[in-house]
Design an enzyme around this catalytic site. Sequence first.
Site, mmCIF file in Angstrom:
data_model
loop_
_atom_site.group_PDB
_atom_site.id
_atom_site.type_symbol
_atom_site.label_atom_id
_atom_site.label_comp_id
_atom_site.label_asym_id
_atom_site.label_seq_id
_atom_site.Cartn_x
_atom_site.Cartn_y
_atom_site.Cartn_z
ATOM 1 N N ASN A 180 1.005 -1.044 0.039
ATOM 2 C CA ASN A 180 0.096 -0.060 -0.020
ATOM 3 C C ASN A 180 0.751 1.357 -0.030
ATOM 4 O O ASN A 180 0.498 2.099 -0.736
ATOM 5 C CB ASN A 180 -1.022 -0.069 0.999
ATOM 6 C CG ASN A 180 -2.024 -0.872 1.016
ATOM 7 O OD1 ASN A 180 -3.048 -0.422 0.040
ATOM 8 N ND2 ASN A 180 -2.527 -1.668 1.835
ATOM 9 N N ARG A 210 2.888 0.763 25.917
ATOM 10 C CA ARG A 210 2.422 1.489 24.754
ATOM 11 C C ARG A 210 2.520 2.913 24.422
ATOM 12 O O ARG A 210 2.683 3.419 23.546
ATOM 13 C CB ARG A 210 0.993 1.166 24.314
ATOM 14 C CG ARG A 210 0.713 -0.416 23.915
ATOM 15 C CD ARG A 210 -0.691 -0.485 23.367
ATOM 16 N NE ARG A 210 -1.035 -1.840 23.459
ATOM 17 C CZ ARG A 210 -0.922 -2.521 22.137
ATOM 18 N NH1 ARG A 210 -0.623 -2.005 21.101
ATOM 19 N NH2 ARG A 210 -1.304 -3.819 22.179
ATOM 20 N N ARG A 223 0.486 -1.805 14.974
ATOM 21 C CA ARG A 223 0.523 -1.701 16.427
ATOM 22 C C ARG A 223 -0.876 -0.745 16.685
ATOM 23 O O ARG A 223 -1.019 0.138 15.983
ATOM 24 C CB ARG A 223 1.501 -0.867 16.884
ATOM 25 C CG ARG A 223 2.901 -1.660 16.470
ATOM 26 C CD ARG A 223 2.964 -2.874 17.476
ATOM 27 N NE ARG A 223 2.864 -2.747 19.002
ATOM 28 C CZ ARG A 223 2.699 -4.104 19.703
ATOM 29 N NH1 ARG A 223 2.767 -5.086 19.269
ATOM 30 N NH2 ARG A 223 2.376 -3.781 21.002
ATOM 31 N N HIS A 244 -7.949 -0.377 6.013
ATOM 32 C CA HIS A 244 -8.395 -1.634 6.969
ATOM 33 C C HIS A 244 -9.026 -2.563 5.951
ATOM 34 O O HIS A 244 -9.836 -2.185 4.936
ATOM 35 C CB HIS A 244 -9.312 -1.129 8.128
ATOM 36 C CG HIS A 244 -9.897 -2.438 8.716
ATOM 37 N ND1 HIS A 244 -9.163 -3.336 9.723
ATOM 38 C CD2 HIS A 244 -10.924 -3.168 9.048
ATOM 39 C CE1 HIS A 244 -9.751 -4.164 10.355
ATOM 40 N NE2 HIS A 244 -10.841 -4.406 9.812
ATOM 41 N N THR A 279 -9.518 6.916 14.785
ATOM 42 C CA THR A 279 -9.856 7.610 16.176
ATOM 43 C C THR A 279 -9.495 6.647 17.219
ATOM 44 O O THR A 279 -9.054 5.517 17.102
ATOM 45 C CB THR A 279 -11.508 7.854 16.292
ATOM 46 O OG1 THR A 279 -11.944 6.462 16.057
ATOM 47 C CG2 THR A 279 -11.755 8.658 15.206
HETATM 48 N N1 NHR Z 1 -5.060 2.851 16.584
HETATM 49 C C1 NHR Z 1 -6.119 3.299 16.986
HETATM 50 N N2 NHR Z 1 -6.325 4.104 17.972
HETATM 51 N N3 NHR Z 1 -7.352 3.355 16.038
HETATM 52 C C2 NHR Z 1 -7.292 2.693 14.924
HETATM 53 O O1 NHR Z 1 -8.706 2.915 14.134
HETATM 54 C C3 NHR Z 1 -6.230 2.040 14.636
HETATM 55 C C4 NHR Z 1 -4.910 2.093 15.370
HETATM 56 C C5 NHR Z 1 -3.654 1.354 15.210
HETATM 57 C C6 NHR Z 1 -3.654 0.556 13.812
HETATM 58 C C7 NHR Z 1 -4.964 -0.286 12.058
HETATM 59 C C8 NHR Z 1 -5.651 -1.807 12.276
HETATM 60 C C9 NHR Z 1 -6.104 -2.615 11.169
HETATM 61 O O2 NHR Z 1 -6.465 -1.761 10.186
HETATM 62 C C10 NHR Z 1 -4.991 0.660 13.099
HETATM 63 C C11 NHR Z 1 -6.140 1.214 13.368
HETATM 64 C C12 NHR Z 1 -3.360 -3.770 14.670
HETATM 65 C C13 NHR Z 1 -4.323 -4.243 15.447
HETATM 66 C C14 NHR Z 1 -3.766 -5.217 16.537
HETATM 67 O O3 NHR Z 1 -4.610 -5.634 17.052
HETATM 68 C C15 NHR Z 1 -5.539 -3.983 15.012
HETATM 69 C C16 NHR Z 1 -6.060 -3.347 14.312
HETATM 70 C C17 NHR Z 1 -5.344 -2.618 13.284
HETATM 71 C C18 NHR Z 1 -4.006 -3.010 13.626
HETATM 72 N N4 NHR Z 1 -2.368 -5.196 16.636
HETATM 73 C C19 NHR Z 1 -1.747 -6.027 17.973
HETATM 74 C C20 NHR Z 1 -1.519 -5.054 18.830
HETATM 75 O O4 NHR Z 1 -1.322 -5.579 19.930
HETATM 76 C C21 NHR Z 1 -0.479 -6.581 17.428
HETATM 77 C C22 NHR Z 1 -0.711 -7.573 16.434
HETATM 78 C C23 NHR Z 1 0.785 -7.865 15.507
HETATM 79 O O5 NHR Z 1 1.934 -7.004 15.928
HETATM 80 O O6 NHR Z 1 0.595 -8.462 14.439
HETATM 81 O O7 NHR Z 1 -1.191 -3.796 18.968
HETATM 82 O O8 NHR Z 1 -6.666 -3.731 11.024
HETATM 83 C C1 GAR Z 2 -3.359 -4.805 3.942
HETATM 84 O O1 GAR Z 2 -4.419 -5.424 3.578
HETATM 85 C C2 GAR Z 2 -3.933 -3.821 5.018
HETATM 86 O O2 GAR Z 2 -5.223 -3.585 4.707
HETATM 87 C C3 GAR Z 2 -3.704 -4.520 6.195
HETATM 88 O O3 GAR Z 2 -2.462 -5.425 5.980
HETATM 89 C C4 GAR Z 2 -2.255 -5.431 4.657
HETATM 90 C C5 GAR Z 2 -0.680 -4.633 4.555
HETATM 91 O O4 GAR Z 2 -0.242 -5.015 3.199
HETATM 92 N N1 GAR Z 2 -3.883 -3.901 7.441
HETATM 93 C C6 GAR Z 2 -3.967 -4.419 8.584
HETATM 94 O O5 GAR Z 2 -4.455 -5.707 8.543
HETATM 95 C C7 GAR Z 2 -3.830 -3.676 9.678
HETATM 96 N N2 GAR Z 2 -4.200 -4.344 10.868
HETATM 97 P P1 GAR Z 2 0.706 -3.940 2.764
HETATM 98 O O6 GAR Z 2 2.109 -4.016 3.914
HETATM 99 O O7 GAR Z 2 1.554 -4.721 1.645
HETATM 100 O O8 GAR Z 2 0.324 -2.715 2.379
#
Ligand code: NHR
Ligand code: GAR
Length: 208
Positions: A29, A84, A110, A128, A160
């Site tokens: 991306n 964090r 994260r 997402h 958010t």
């Molecule tokens: N932070 C906030 N406050 N709000 C959002 O909408 C966020 C965010 C951080 C990241 C991306 C999100 C996605 O698109 C994102 C949106 C990571 C996790 C997660 O559970 C969940 C959603 C997203 C990104 N991460 C674990 C953690 O403990 C670690 C997982 C790993 O390292 O593989 O942070 O999906």
């Molecule tokens: C993408 O599908 C993105 O939407 C998703 O991970 C992939 C990253 O691909 N994001 C998440 O799942 C965030 N939790 P990329 O590194 O090739 O862009």
Amino acid sequence: MSVQSKPNIQLPSGAIRPIVILISGSGSNMRSLVETAEREDWAERLKAQVVAVISNRPDAKGLDWARSAGLITQVLDHRGFDSREAFDAALMRLIDGHQPALVLLAGFMRILTPDFVEHYQGRLINIHPSVLPAFPGLHTHRRALEAGCGFAGATVHQVTAALDHGPILAQAVVPVLPGDTEQTLAQRVLSQEHRIYPQAVAAWLQSH
Ligand code: NHR
Ligand code: GAR
């Protein structure tokens, strides 16, 4: 009153707005954003430019491409922090070194603290891999398959404090096909992500 434009006179161009991209993995991306920005000349047309890519993982594949594209790359390994809050505070300092107008999460894995989100309020965007509000959080493709969804997709949204619940900027849907696995579905969704993320960012830049 009519205003004549004079193409031979260059208006002084405003300052370029820096964009910082956060990644954790392959960075496809990020690459799509950077390549679209080049192709569509965002620097001239939208007064914006991707300046730096920051990863929380030292081994993120996307870093190699970003480096070869001449972007600044930085790594901030979350494993070196006790909390964090401490990680996010250091990440904010790194990001703010670039004075970005916009911060883009592109496969950044994260969860961010409320303080971080508030600091970049209105200029923090994520993509997402689901049609929100369905399937916030992780493993979206597996969950869509398990639920028997006929369609899957992706959402560009403002970040958010409530995970994956910010205002929606763009969405795309794809069909779930017979025999799909997490991988085949993820690939179909990803190719749509590469289309809608740059489009949504360009629209944001146009309106700000
Ligand atoms: N932070 C906030 N406050 N709000 C959002 O909408 C966020 C965010 C951080 C990241 C991306 C999100 C996605 O698109 C994102 C949106 C990571 C996790 C997660 O559970 C969940 C959603 C997203 C990104 N991460 C674990 C953690 O403990 C670690 C997982 C790993 O390292 O593989 O942070 O999906
Ligand atoms: C993408 O599908 C993105 O939407 C998703 O991970 C992939 C990253 O691909 N994001 C998440 O799942 C965030 N939790 P990329 O590194 O090739 O862009």
